[in-house]
Design a protein around this motif. Structure first.
Motif, PDB file in Angstrom:
ATOM      1  N   LEU A   1       6.356  -0.858 -13.169  1.00 37.62           N
ATOM      2  CA  LEU A   1       7.321  -1.092 -12.091  1.00 37.62           C
ATOM      3  C   LEU A   1       6.967  -0.388 -10.785  1.00 37.62           C
ATOM      4  N   PRO A   2       6.489   0.888 -10.802  1.00 36.66           N
ATOM      5  CA  PRO A   2       6.155   1.535  -9.517  1.00 36.66           C
ATOM      6  C   PRO A   2       4.964   0.920  -8.793  1.00 36.66           C
ATOM      7  N   ARG A   3       4.161   0.085  -9.488  1.00 33.28           N
ATOM      8  CA  ARG A   3       2.921  -0.412  -8.888  1.00 33.28           C
ATOM      9  C   ARG A   3       2.952  -1.900  -8.579  1.00 33.28           C
ATOM     10  N   VAL A   4       4.067  -2.559  -8.829  1.00 37.51           N
ATOM     11  CA  VAL A   4       4.089  -4.016  -8.666  1.00 37.51           C
ATOM     12  C   VAL A   4       3.968  -4.441  -7.206  1.00 37.51           C
ATOM     13  N   PHE A   5       4.227  -3.511  -6.261  1.00 39.29           N
ATOM     14  CA  PHE A   5       4.099  -3.852  -4.846  1.00 39.29           C
ATOM     15  C   PHE A   5       2.685  -3.620  -4.326  1.00 39.29           C
ATOM     16  N   GLU A   6       1.781  -3.155  -5.192  1.00 37.31           N
ATOM     17  CA  GLU A   6       0.392  -2.984  -4.771  1.00 37.31           C
ATOM     18  C   GLU A   6      -0.285  -4.350  -4.726  1.00 37.31           C
ATOM     19  N   PRO A   7      -1.075  -4.615  -3.679  1.00 34.91           N
ATOM     20  CA  PRO A   7      -1.754  -5.912  -3.602  1.00 34.91           C
ATOM     21  C   PRO A   7      -2.667  -6.140  -4.804  1.00 34.91           C
TER      22      PRO A   7
END
Length: 456
Positions: free
Chosen positions: A398-404
């Motif tokens: 969840l913390p990394r889902v906004f990483e391209p």
């Protein structure tokens, strides 16, 4: 100029100005005191002479000669002159005295108003004296040799003291500047040891309270952000190379196989169809990366946009892509003071793209209905909530889902490249808003985005 030299110079100038002001005050105060003491001394001498002449003997030539012989001079270049009620000179301590300065001050001398003035190099005072009802003007002058000698000594002491003080000030300034800048020098030494391969090193934060510690804390936070950016860049390059390598390798293999083995037109067409599909993947990924890069441009024109219209267009596009899914739109309560409902400042196309990405993810990873809620959190803040009951996202992802190009482990079997959420987050932040994801494995995901409203 180095900060050390600036501190020394400013400290020296500041303390020197204070020292000179203090020295000037001392000199001025002492000079005034000397002048006042000498004036009182002249006044006492004049009064004593006048009383002797007028009260005891009266003024006549014999007494003047005897008085001068008996008079002991107590003041250097002493001069005493007495003028009668008619302004005529009655007595002078020497026949050769020039009375021009005394005569010029006669009218200024009144009862209770002594007059001080200078007669060349001499200091003089004029006083009013009354005897037998008659007014007399008495003038006394002299040279305060001892007082001026003391004043010159004081001036010399102050000059020598200021020169010596200047040397001590410079030394003290150097010492305090060195002490003040020593923590900064330590920080500089530690920073010089930090390289791109050693971003985990941090600067000593000292006591954690003073300005140097705050600088170190800020720098450490920056290092943390830089390290995170490096990690995101590495992850981005790794995922991008992987996503590009797979379709390109497939495309190359298909074309090579077709060139070597396809003998009939149907076989060639089948190979071409496979190659076209892989090429479309490369194009889609490239377009996504270009859109992600363009989303960093914050200079796009902003204009009033109806967020409900953007949401309607996004719902229509999603319904066309996923005709089997049910999309349910609800409206929350609206404040009565709002004149133009659901109005935001920004770019309608970008906002629609962000909403389409969220709806696409909700439909892609969920077979059930998707709930959409549009409303106001406050009169100044709009919110859109998109909830599904799909596969959800693991806590570690969840913390990394906004990483391209990052994709959660349980979502890699679905089509996509991990660009949509990163692009959506950038678009929302460019519009002054925020986006939050909450999710649980097997229970679905809820995306909530907020935007500042402008219709109040």
């Amino acid at each position: 100029m180095l900060i050390r030299n600036k501190l020394i110079l400013r400290f020296t100038l500041l303390v020197l100005v204070i020292q000179l002001c203090l020295s000037g005050f001392i000199y001025y105060f002492y000079a005034n005191s000397r002048q006042q003491r000498f004036a009182n001394r002249l006044q006492g001498k004049a009064m004593m002479t006048t009383r002797l002449l007028l009260r005891e003997q009266g003024i006549n030539e014999d007494f003047e000669r005897n008085f001068r012989r008996r008079d002991l001079l107590t003041i250097a270049q002493e001069q005493v002159s007495i003028f009668g009620p008619d302004g005529r000179l009655l007595y002078s301590s020497a026949d050769s005295l020039n009375q021009a300065a005394n005569a010029a001050q006669l009218r200024r001398v009144q009862r209770g108003q002594p007059v001080t003035f200078r007669d060349g190099a001499l200091e003089a005072i004029g006083m009013y004296f009354e005897f037998n009802g008659q007014p007399y003007r008495v003038f006394a002058a002299g040279l305060d040799e001892f007082g001026h000698q003391q004043l010159e000594k004081l001036l010399l002491i102050l000059l020598v003291g200021n020169v010596g003080g200047l040397v001590l000030i410079v030394l003290a300034g150097w010492y305090f500047a060195d002490e003040a800048l020593r923590p900064i020098a330590r920080v500089v030494q530690q920073v010089e040891k930090i390289t791109a391969s050693r971003l985990s090193n941090h600067v000593d934060e000292g006591n954690g309270t003073d300005e140097i510690a705050q600088l170190a804390i800020t720098f450490n936070r920056m290092l943390t952000r830089v390290g995170q950016a490096f990690e995101m860049q590495k992850s981005f390059l790794s995922h991008a190379s992987h996503e590009l390598r797979t379709p390109l390798a497939t495309l190359q293999g298909t074309l090579e196989t077709s060139l070597a083995y396809d003998q009939t037109l149907p076989e060639a067409k089948q190979s071409q169809e496979t190659a076209v599909e892989e090429l479309k993947k490369v194009i889609d990924l490239t377009n996504g990366l270009l859109a992600l890069a363009k989303a960093d441009d914050a200079t796009f024109p902003r204009e009033p946009v109806q967020l409900d219209e953007c949401l309607e267009r996004a719902l229509q596009a999603t319904a066309a892509a996923y005709p089997a899914h049910k999309l349910q739109l609800e409206y929350g309560t609206t404040p009565e003071e709002i004149e133009d409902l659901f109005l935001v400042a920004g770019n309608g196309q970008l906002l629609t793209t962000a909403l389409v990405n969220l709806l696409d993810n909700a439909c892609k990873y969920s077979a059930g209905p998707v709930q959409v809620l549009l409303g106001y959190d406050t009169p100044k803040q709009l919110s859109v909530t998109i909830a599904d009951a799909g596969i959800g996202i693991a806590d570690e992802d969840l913390p990394r889902v906004f990483e391209p190009l990052y994709r959660a482990g349980n979502g890699k079997s679905r089509p996509g490249y991990g660009i949509g959420l990163a692009l959506t987050k950038k678009i929302i932040e460019l519009h002054g808003g925020s986006i939050v994801l909450t999710s649980a494995l097997g229970m679905g995901t809820t995306a909530t985005l907020t935007l500042p409203a402008t219709g109040a």
